[in-house]
Design an enzyme around this catalytic site. Structure first.
Site, PDB file in Angstrom:
ATOM      1  N   TYR A 166       0.828  -1.204   0.000  1.00 16.05           N
ATOM      2  CA  TYR A 166       0.000   0.000   0.000  1.00 16.05           C
ATOM      3  C   TYR A 166       0.864   1.255   0.000  1.00 16.05           C
ATOM      4  O   TYR A 166       0.653   2.173  -0.789  1.00 16.05           O
ATOM      5  CB  TYR A 166      -0.919  -0.020   1.220  1.00 16.05           C
ATOM      6  CG  TYR A 166      -1.887   1.137   1.272  1.00 16.05           C
ATOM      7  CD1 TYR A 166      -2.874   1.291   0.307  1.00 16.05           C
ATOM      8  CD2 TYR A 166      -1.833   2.075   2.311  1.00 16.05           C
ATOM      9  CE1 TYR A 166      -3.773   2.341   0.352  1.00 16.05           C
ATOM     10  CE2 TYR A 166      -2.725   3.123   2.374  1.00 16.05           C
ATOM     11  CZ  TYR A 166      -3.695   3.258   1.393  1.00 16.05           C
ATOM     12  OH  TYR A 166      -4.574   4.303   1.440  1.00 16.05           O
ATOM     13  N   LYS A 170       1.167   4.213  -2.980  1.00 15.75           N
ATOM     14  CA  LYS A 170       0.807   5.616  -2.766  1.00 15.75           C
ATOM     15  C   LYS A 170       2.012   6.539  -2.914  1.00 15.75           C
ATOM     16  O   LYS A 170       1.857   7.707  -3.298  1.00 15.75           O
ATOM     17  CB  LYS A 170       0.155   5.783  -1.387  1.00 15.75           C
ATOM     18  CG  LYS A 170      -1.213   5.112  -1.266  1.00 15.75           C
ATOM     19  CD  LYS A 170      -2.225   5.650  -2.270  1.00 15.75           C
ATOM     20  CE  LYS A 170      -3.622   5.079  -2.051  1.00 15.75           C
ATOM     21  NZ  LYS A 170      -4.620   5.620  -2.988  1.00 15.75           N
TER      22      LYS A 170
END
Length: 249
Positions: A166, A170
């Site tokens: 994750y 990002k």
């Protein structure tokens, strides 16, 4: 024929944060919102829920990971409205709760690659498709939903889970934001990212301290920036500081 309304396309907006952003934008004067979801029934259900509140939105199916789907929604928006003024890149995945995501040593490369495909490559795909419509009128607002977990300035000392897939996705999204803003410098197409914080959504869980409506506030602010507004910045959620505050990348 081009409509005088601002046209806002919100990806992954049938529930959660995307739904809250779509709802708040649709309540703004002069903005027509297009709700999107991969499954048609999910999108129609969201559209009907909003209609019960007297909020009228349009709907079109969209899978941001699929080239054909992205081209179809872009062509439809151009034919129906003549333009897209606002793009909210909200659709994303978060595999943080998987046990393997507790460490880089156990992270599955397949998970990392699929997360990058949705959170970075798919954002590039829909942005590439919509951007010519913005350039044709020299107006656009692009908002990328990121996270403070992707701040390189604080990543070494923050208290968040390691969540390598994750976080890396990002970080990539933040890089995409800066590069696109650099390329569009001097135009009236403004590109920014923001962190909505920990919210009560399917992704955030019921223990989160804030609502999706609160997480949507900064998205609406960035989607409605005036000319010469922020460009290539990374914002915190507005509730955190009582207003729009830029974070360090």
């Amino acid at each position: 024929m081009t409509t005088p309304q601002k046209i806002a396309l919100v990806t992954g907006s049938h529930k959660g944060l995307g739904y809250a952003i779509a709802r708040k934008l649709a309540q703004q004067a002069g903005i027509q919102v297009i709700v999107t979801s991969r499954k048609e029934q999910d999108g129609f259900t969201a559209q009907q829920r909003l209609a019960t509140e007297g909020i009228q939105v349009d709907f079109h199916p969209l899978d941001v990971t699929n080239d054909s789907s992205v081209q179809q929604v872009t062509a439809w928006a151009q034919k129906t409205y003549g333009k897209v003024d606002i793009l909210i890149n909200n659709a994303g995945v978060n595999p943080t709760m998987q046990a393997e995501e507790a460490s880089l040593l156990t992270m599955q490369l397949e998970t990392m690659l699929s997360t990058l495909a949705t959170n970075v490559a798919a954002v590039a795909r829909i942005t590439q498709a919509v951007l010519p419509l913005m350039q044709a009128q020299n107006y656009g607002r692009i908002v990328n939903v990121s996270t403070e977990m992707a701040s390189l300035a604080t990543i070494g000392s923050d208290y968040y889970p390691l969540a390598p897939s994750y976080r890396l996705s990002k970080i990539g999204l933040n890089g995409l934001t800066v590069l696109l803003a650099k390329e569009l410098q001097g135009t009236n197409i403004l590109v920014n990212a923001y962190s909505p914080g920990w919210m009560k959504t399917d992704m955030g869980g019921s223990d989160a301290p804030f609502t999706a409506d609160e997480g949507a506030e900064t998205a609406v602010y960035l989607a409605t920036l005036p000319e010469h507004g922020a460009q290539g910045k990374f914002f915190a959620e507005m509730r955190k500081f009582g207003g729009p505050i830029a974070l360090t990348w």
